[in-house]
Scaffold this motif. Structure first.
Motif, PDB file in Angstrom:
ATOM      1  N   ASN A 117     -34.259  -9.777 -53.844  1.00  0.00           N
ATOM      2  CA  ASN A 117     -34.540  -9.990 -52.435  1.00  0.00           C
ATOM      3  C   ASN A 117     -34.819  -8.380 -51.987  1.00  0.00           C
ATOM      4  N   GLY A 118     -35.504  -8.428 -50.496  1.00  0.00           N
ATOM      5  CA  GLY A 118     -35.780  -7.171 -50.073  1.00  0.00           C
ATOM      6  C   GLY A 118     -34.607  -6.077 -50.058  1.00  0.00           C
ATOM      7  N   THR A 119     -33.409  -6.783 -49.716  1.00  0.00           N
ATOM      8  CA  THR A 119     -32.335  -5.893 -49.528  1.00  0.00           C
ATOM      9  C   THR A 119     -31.948  -5.072 -51.011  1.00  0.00           C
ATOM     10  N   THR A 122     -34.446  -2.053 -50.771  1.00  0.00           N
ATOM     11  CA  THR A 122     -34.248  -1.207 -50.135  1.00  0.00           C
ATOM     12  C   THR A 122     -33.012  -0.117 -50.416  1.00  0.00           C
ATOM     13  N   TYR A 145     -34.767  -3.109 -39.254  1.00  0.00           N
ATOM     14  CA  TYR A 145     -34.068  -3.970 -40.434  1.00  0.00           C
ATOM     15  C   TYR A 145     -34.625  -3.662 -41.764  1.00  0.00           C
ATOM     16  N   HIS A 146     -33.468  -3.252 -42.519  1.00  0.00           N
ATOM     17  CA  HIS A 146     -34.001  -3.040 -43.960  1.00  0.00           C
ATOM     18  C   HIS A 146     -33.145  -3.981 -44.749  1.00  0.00           C
ATOM     19  N   GLY A 147     -32.473  -4.861 -44.250  1.00  0.00           N
ATOM     20  CA  GLY A 147     -31.818  -5.946 -44.994  1.00  0.00           C
ATOM     21  C   GLY A 147     -30.188  -5.913 -44.550  1.00  0.00           C
ATOM     22  N   HIS A 199     -41.106  -3.013 -36.315  1.00  0.00           N
ATOM     23  CA  HIS A 199     -41.104  -4.655 -36.282  1.00  0.00           C
ATOM     24  C   HIS A 199     -39.573  -4.897 -36.001  1.00  0.00           C
ATOM     25  N   ASP A 230     -40.446   1.031 -46.363  1.00  0.00           N
ATOM     26  CA  ASP A 230     -39.802  -0.354 -46.589  1.00  0.00           C
ATOM     27  C   ASP A 230     -41.043  -1.421 -46.339  1.00  0.00           C
ATOM     28  N   VAL A 232     -41.280  -4.655 -47.221  1.00  0.00           N
ATOM     29  CA  VAL A 232     -40.788  -5.812 -47.649  1.00  0.00           C
ATOM     30  C   VAL A 232     -41.383  -6.744 -46.660  1.00  0.00           C
ATOM     31  N   ARG A 233     -41.525  -6.609 -45.538  1.00  0.00           N
ATOM     32  CA  ARG A 233     -42.242  -7.602 -44.541  1.00  0.00           C
ATOM     33  C   ARG A 233     -43.708  -7.547 -44.340  1.00  0.00           C
ATOM     34  N   LYS A 258     -41.052 -10.398 -50.180  1.00  0.00           N
ATOM     35  CA  LYS A 258     -41.744 -11.334 -49.538  1.00  0.00           C
ATOM     36  C   LYS A 258     -43.088 -12.085 -49.963  1.00  0.00           C
TER      37      LYS A 258
HETATM   38  N1  PMP Z   1     -36.849  -4.965 -44.933  1.00  0.00           N
HETATM   39  C1  PMP Z   1     -37.627  -5.630 -44.069  1.00  0.00           C
HETATM   40  C2  PMP Z   1     -38.711  -4.755 -43.464  1.00  0.00           C
HETATM   41  C3  PMP Z   1     -37.267  -6.836 -43.914  1.00  0.00           C
HETATM   42  O1  PMP Z   1     -38.351  -7.568 -43.120  1.00  0.00           O
HETATM   43  C4  PMP Z   1     -36.343  -7.668 -44.542  1.00  0.00           C
HETATM   44  C5  PMP Z   1     -36.459  -9.203 -44.557  1.00  0.00           C
HETATM   45  N2  PMP Z   1     -36.514  -9.581 -43.197  1.00  0.00           N
HETATM   46  C6  PMP Z   1     -35.546  -6.761 -45.680  1.00  0.00           C
HETATM   47  C7  PMP Z   1     -35.940  -5.582 -45.674  1.00  0.00           C
HETATM   48  C8  PMP Z   1     -34.632  -7.552 -46.412  1.00  0.00           C
HETATM   49  O2  PMP Z   1     -35.238  -8.618 -47.280  1.00  0.00           O
HETATM   50  P1  PMP Z   1     -34.248  -9.727 -47.840  1.00  0.00           P
HETATM   51  O3  PMP Z   1     -34.003 -10.749 -46.685  1.00  0.00           O
HETATM   52  O4  PMP Z   1     -35.211 -10.396 -48.879  1.00  0.00           O
HETATM   53  O5  PMP Z   1     -33.100  -8.963 -48.547  1.00  0.00           O
END
Ligand code: PMP
Length: 408
Positions: A117-119, A122, A145-147, A199, A230, A232-233, A258
């Protein structure tokens, strides 16, 4: 007789065995009033809820879907790998192939490590930055938002203040606020984490000012700190490669997830050579981080994207939607704000604090067969046909008409 609704039945059962009936970003309470809670299937640009209603998908699972649901080539690659097995005592060849592929696509990246996952990515980025620099301080943008880990969850209930003890906030695109955060951090700066554009959920988006990105790069160079992007998005939507390649700013570390696997669970941390010794000293792993199916799916996703120019297609489609939305807002005399990147637009109605208009808009879109989100940016997928884009614009026209009808 009561109207049979599979969704209502599932909600009732979920309420008994799932806290709150549903939790996290996929709880339907975040969507428009009357939205479904459960989706049964998806194909291409269309999702179908458990009661058989179909929607053209403008949310794309909150980002993972870039090529459309169940893309044949991606699913064939995943199935082929699944026939061999997924989760073993040791990783398989797909892991090396994917690291080779990604470091070929993301120009500054010398290596890649995989998570789910993104979290994961990060959080690992900050661990690596701290292990490498021997410092603790991290600058992050307010509201970013970083998770959902203790250091970054937007709702800190259940976490300790210690989890955020070495974080210092700055405002996105505001150099003076970075200087103030740096003054508070002192000599202890390990990293600055930043997203390719602003965002934050529920707020108008803001593209990065190139001089802000360049300032962050120069500051990290001066202080010997790591610049963490980051992705992720935004990753593989703004560009096929680093989202900041166009402005010539390369981070030291970047977190991805993602879009990498078109819906298959995969995340990646990528970075530069100088960080290798620190990574060899830390311990990081996960039971499913080495699984091969998602890696096979990711390789296929990247192949299709490269071959078909999916990023360019998403840009074209996004521009059509963007221009269409602005023209409709003007036609209906509705004051609307459209912000961010064309592939990830955020629509809101300035001045409203109760989400009444955004709810009405999203509900009207849903009624006309388009799945949007009233409080989050949407996502374009390359699977949308021109005919589906025309259907989307018919639905958003209904949305603006409904908003115009409620007035101010
Ligand atoms: N960073 C950003 C910029 C995100 O948009 C997200 C998820 N929306 C995350 C980190 C966390 O990712 P995850 O939900 O897969 O842990």
């Amino acid at each position: 007789a009561p109207v049979a609704s599979v969704d209502a039945d599932l909600r009732r059962r979920a309420a008994a065995v799932i806290p709150g009936g549903m939790y996290g970003h996929q709880a339907a309470k975040h969507l428009w009033p009357g939205a479904p809670q459960f989706i049964a299937s998806g194909e291409g640009a269309v999702v179908r809820d458990v009661d058989g209603r179909e929607y053209i998908d403008l949310l794309c699972s909150y980002g993972p879907i870039v090529l459309g649901h169940r893309h044949p080539e991606v699913e064939a690659a995943a199935r082929e790998q699944a026939m061999l097995g997924d989760c073993f005592n040791l990783p398989g060849p797909r892991m090396v192939e994917l690291a080779e592929r990604l470091t070929g696509i993301v120009d500054y990246a010398d290596w890649a490590m995989f998570q789910k996952n993104g979290t994961d990515a990060t959080t690992l980025a900050l661990t690596v930055a701290r292990a490498h620099t021997g410092r603790k301080g991290v600058l992050m943008a307010t509201g970013a938002y970083h998770g959902a880990a203790p250091w970054c969850t937007p709702i800190p209930l259940g976490t300790t203040p210690g989890a955020r003890a070495d974080l210092y906030n700055y405002r996105y695109n505001d150099i003076a606020s970075v200087e103030a955060a740096l003054a508070a951090c002192g000599d202890d700066l390990a990293a600055i984490i930043v997203s390719p554009f602003r965002h934050d959920a529920g707020l108008p988006q803001e593209l990065v000012e190139p001089e802000f990105a360049r300032y962050l790069r120069a500051l990290c160079d001066e202080k010997g700190a790591m610049l963490v992007l980051d992705e992720v998005r935004c990753g593989m939507r703004l560009g096929f490669g680093s989202s900041w390649a166009g402005i010539g700013v390369a981070p030291d570390l970047s977190a991805w997830s993602k879009a990498l696997g078109n819906g298959h669970p995969i995340a990646a941390l990528m970075g530069i050579d100088v960080l290798r010794p620190a990574i060899e000293k830390i311990f990081t792993t996960g039971s499913f981080w080495f699984s091969s199916v998602a890696m096979a799916a990711s390789l296929a996703t990247l192949d299709v994207m490269a071959r078909e120019g999916s990023v360019a297609r998403m840009h074209t489609l996004g521009q059509v939607l963007w221009d269409g939305l602005l023209a409709q807002a003007a036609k209906y005399g509705v004051d609307c704000s459209l912000t961010g990147h064309v592939t990830m637009p955020y629509l809101c109605f300035p001045g409203e604090s109760d989400w009444a208009k955004t709810d009405v808009f999203a509900a009207a879109c849903a009624k006309a067969g388009v799945f949007t989100h009233p409080r989050h940016n949407w996502f374009i997928s390359a699977a949308l046909s021109d005919a589906q884009m025309a259907q989307i614009l018919e639905a958003t026209g209904e949305g603006f008409a409904a908003v115009a009808a409620i007035g101010d």
